[in-house]
Motif scaffolding. Sequence first.
Motif, PDB file in Angstrom:
ATOM      1  N   LEU A   1      42.396  40.066  42.637  1.00 43.07           N
ATOM      2  CA  LEU A   1      41.461  40.224  41.517  1.00 43.07           C
ATOM      3  C   LEU A   1      40.167  40.896  41.994  1.00 43.07           C
ATOM      4  N   ILE A   2      39.702  40.495  43.175  1.00 39.71           N
ATOM      5  CA  ILE A   2      38.489  41.092  43.752  1.00 39.71           C
ATOM      6  C   ILE A   2      38.730  42.576  44.009  1.00 39.71           C
ATOM      7  N   GLU A   3      39.883  42.879  44.618  1.00 44.09           N
ATOM      8  CA  GLU A   3      40.175  44.275  44.975  1.00 44.09           C
ATOM      9  C   GLU A   3      40.240  45.156  43.728  1.00 44.09           C
ATOM     10  N   GLY A   4      40.857  44.637  42.666  1.00 43.65           N
ATOM     11  CA  GLY A   4      40.937  45.407  41.412  1.00 43.65           C
ATOM     12  C   GLY A   4      39.552  45.748  40.892  1.00 43.65           C
ATOM     13  N   GLN A   5      38.629  44.804  40.980  1.00 44.57           N
ATOM     14  CA  GLN A   5      37.266  45.052  40.477  1.00 44.57           C
ATOM     15  C   GLN A   5      36.516  46.043  41.364  1.00 44.57           C
TER      16      GLN A   5
ATOM     17  N   LEU B   1      29.872  34.381  46.058  1.00 44.20           N
ATOM     18  CA  LEU B   1      30.547  34.314  44.763  1.00 44.20           C
ATOM     19  C   LEU B   1      31.613  33.210  44.805  1.00 44.20           C
ATOM     20  N   GLY B   2      31.419  32.146  44.058  1.00 42.14           N
ATOM     21  CA  GLY B   2      32.375  31.034  44.055  1.00 42.14           C
ATOM     22  C   GLY B   2      33.647  31.375  43.281  1.00 42.14           C
ATOM     23  N   PRO B   3      34.714  30.565  43.448  1.00 43.45           N
ATOM     24  CA  PRO B   3      35.998  30.852  42.777  1.00 43.45           C
ATOM     25  C   PRO B   3      35.886  30.894  41.250  1.00 43.45           C
ATOM     26  N   GLY B   4      34.949  30.141  40.678  1.00 42.83           N
ATOM     27  CA  GLY B   4      34.802  30.134  39.224  1.00 42.83           C
ATOM     28  C   GLY B   4      34.118  31.390  38.688  1.00 42.83           C
ATOM     29  N   GLN B   5      33.598  32.227  39.591  1.00 44.68           N
ATOM     30  CA  GLN B   5      32.852  33.426  39.184  1.00 44.68           C
ATOM     31  C   GLN B   5      33.540  34.697  39.654  1.00 44.68           C
ATOM     32  N   ILE B   6      34.815  34.561  40.004  1.00 44.80           N
ATOM     33  CA  ILE B   6      35.506  35.652  40.681  1.00 44.80           C
ATOM     34  C   ILE B   6      35.623  36.912  39.806  1.00 44.80           C
ATOM     35  N   ALA B   7      35.501  36.734  38.498  1.00 51.65           N
ATOM     36  CA  ALA B   7      35.595  37.909  37.613  1.00 51.65           C
ATOM     37  C   ALA B   7      34.289  38.703  37.591  1.00 51.65           C
ATOM     38  N   ARG B   8      33.261  38.248  38.349  1.00 54.86           N
ATOM     39  CA  ARG B   8      31.954  38.917  38.292  1.00 54.86           C
ATOM     40  C   ARG B   8      31.637  39.738  39.550  1.00 54.86           C
TER      41      ARG B   8
ATOM     42  N   ASP C   1      34.532  28.894  29.787  1.00 55.31           N
ATOM     43  CA  ASP C   1      35.297  30.011  29.256  1.00 55.31           C
ATOM     44  C   ASP C   1      35.357  31.106  30.323  1.00 55.31           C
ATOM     45  N   ARG C   2      36.461  31.151  31.065  1.00 56.94           N
ATOM     46  CA  ARG C   2      36.535  32.141  32.150  1.00 56.94           C
ATOM     47  C   ARG C   2      37.371  33.350  31.752  1.00 56.94           C
ATOM     48  N   ASP C   3      36.995  34.468  32.309  1.00 60.86           N
ATOM     49  CA  ASP C   3      37.650  35.726  31.971  1.00 60.86           C
ATOM     50  C   ASP C   3      38.954  35.875  32.761  1.00 60.86           C
ATOM     51  N   HIS C   4      40.051  36.175  32.059  1.00 62.88           N
ATOM     52  CA  HIS C   4      41.338  36.373  32.737  1.00 62.88           C
ATOM     53  C   HIS C   4      41.882  37.747  32.418  1.00 62.88           C
ATOM     54  N   ASN C   5      41.121  38.767  32.734  1.00 66.71           N
ATOM     55  CA  ASN C   5      41.598  40.113  32.437  1.00 66.71           C
ATOM     56  C   ASN C   5      42.578  40.552  33.526  1.00 66.71           C
ATOM     57  N   PHE C   6      43.874  40.293  33.280  1.00 64.83           N
ATOM     58  CA  PHE C   6      44.861  40.547  34.337  1.00 64.83           C
ATOM     59  C   PHE C   6      45.056  42.034  34.612  1.00 64.83           C
ATOM     60  N   HIS C   7      44.575  42.893  33.708  1.00 59.04           N
ATOM     61  CA  HIS C   7      44.732  44.333  33.954  1.00 59.04           C
ATOM     62  C   HIS C   7      43.889  44.799  35.142  1.00 59.04           C
ATOM     63  N   THR C   8      42.860  44.011  35.527  1.00 58.18           N
ATOM     64  CA  THR C   8      42.040  44.444  36.674  1.00 58.18           C
ATOM     65  C   THR C   8      42.642  43.992  38.014  1.00 58.18           C
ATOM     66  N   ILE C   9      43.734  43.219  37.977  1.00 61.54           N
ATOM     67  CA  ILE C   9      44.312  42.723  39.238  1.00 61.54           C
ATOM     68  C   ILE C   9      45.007  43.872  39.970  1.00 61.54           C
ATOM     69  N   PHE C  10      44.699  44.008  41.250  1.00 61.84           N
ATOM     70  CA  PHE C  10      45.341  45.053  42.047  1.00 61.84           C
ATOM     71  C   PHE C  10      46.455  44.403  42.860  1.00 61.84           C
TER      72      PHE C  10
END
Length: 444
Positions: A20-24, A98-105, A127-136
Amino acid sequence: MRSYFIETWGCQMNQHDSELIEGQLRECGMAAASGASDADLVILNTCSVRERPVHKIISRIGALEKISDPPTIGVCGCVAEQEGSELLKRSPRVGFVLGPGQIARVGEAVRAVQQGERAVLTGFDADRDHNFHTIFRKSSTRGMVTVVEGCNEFCTFCIVPYTRGRELSRTLTDVVVEVRHLASTGLKEVELLGQTINAYRCPETGSEFADLLAEVAAIPGLARVRYITSHPRHFNSRLIDVLADNPKVSRYLHLPFQAGANEILERMHRRYTREEYLELVTRLRKVVPDINLSTDAIVGFPGETEEHFQQTLDLLREIRFGQVFAFAFSPRPHTPAARYDDQVEEATKMERLHRLFALTEQISSELNQELVGRKLPVLIDGDSRRDPKVWQGRGEDNRVVNFAKGGREGVGDIVDVRITRAGAHSLVGERCSGDGRLPVVGAA
Ligand code: SF4
């Protein structure tokens, strides 16, 4: 910052967070560097389940600082959550935490660094973001999918509820949409992830994990479904029925027992007894006789006597796990067990761990030997790390199988392999005669 390098410690959840980090980072226009010394930004995606990895991460920050043109460091994962802004004091090179709960940021943290700021993003939003399209995703055969984040169990030795927050299940619909997407891209296997995955409850419908597993297994194009980690106290009869009825559900189950003595299980706050655990395994093996069980075990928990430890060894002999992930107890911040006053001597812990490993190696070897001569369908992952002329893949029960290349087979194929040799950790085989390709179960 134009290039990045990611170093990942710990469990599958962390490996998936790294995807997820790599995708972002790629969405920020950055490209992968070949190593930490070539990167503008090094991400340390950390684990704090035991003490030693935390020390390693701190010393890794020190080593990165010494590179001639030192990179910016982004600390993510459980150590980031645990240490927070303290990590900024460790090194001026730490640009964000960046903690695990903020990984989408991640993108937000990178932009802050680019503007000359340092960012600390920790805590857990409902309410956490699960945009799976950004996962590499790097694997072309299997994909990991988050089902539940966090944990509500509060085992007295474990830091996870503090570093990954309370349980938060995704909706069943969200998970199914993501898995359908993966199947449509050609992935053959999905691994559903959660610290206590079978505690899953759909926040919209109340569906439980058995319902989710059955729905995912019915998705056309997918050949195998794995899931990790199951808590024994949430493993109910409905889930066992789904395993029995769905050949696509992996014949591999990770079911941590942690300790063999009831006194220790109670002090660990595991909320099951040795007898209940054994009874669960008996029920499982009745409906899925060839299930490959793996487990976690802790030795040297506070108050563990030699007699308690013998009960752990007895349980290992009785159940005969295919794989055991065993660790010496290590006191973790915030946890009750760290404050217990009957800690076990380090030397005793190590001596017990050594004995446990000797037993588990012997059992795994014996179980693998029993497979010699059997024909197994193997999903090919890629080249063996040791020999490019050899394929490496996994059987339906998640055992690693190596076999010589030779046919028309390729990565992502499921082929029949006859097992010819076995070690404690992997199997060696040869392609069965003929094409050997198997139809993908349920393929569209
Ligand atoms: S179930 Fe226990 S050991 Fe597993 S993550 Fe939760 S608190 Fe930790």
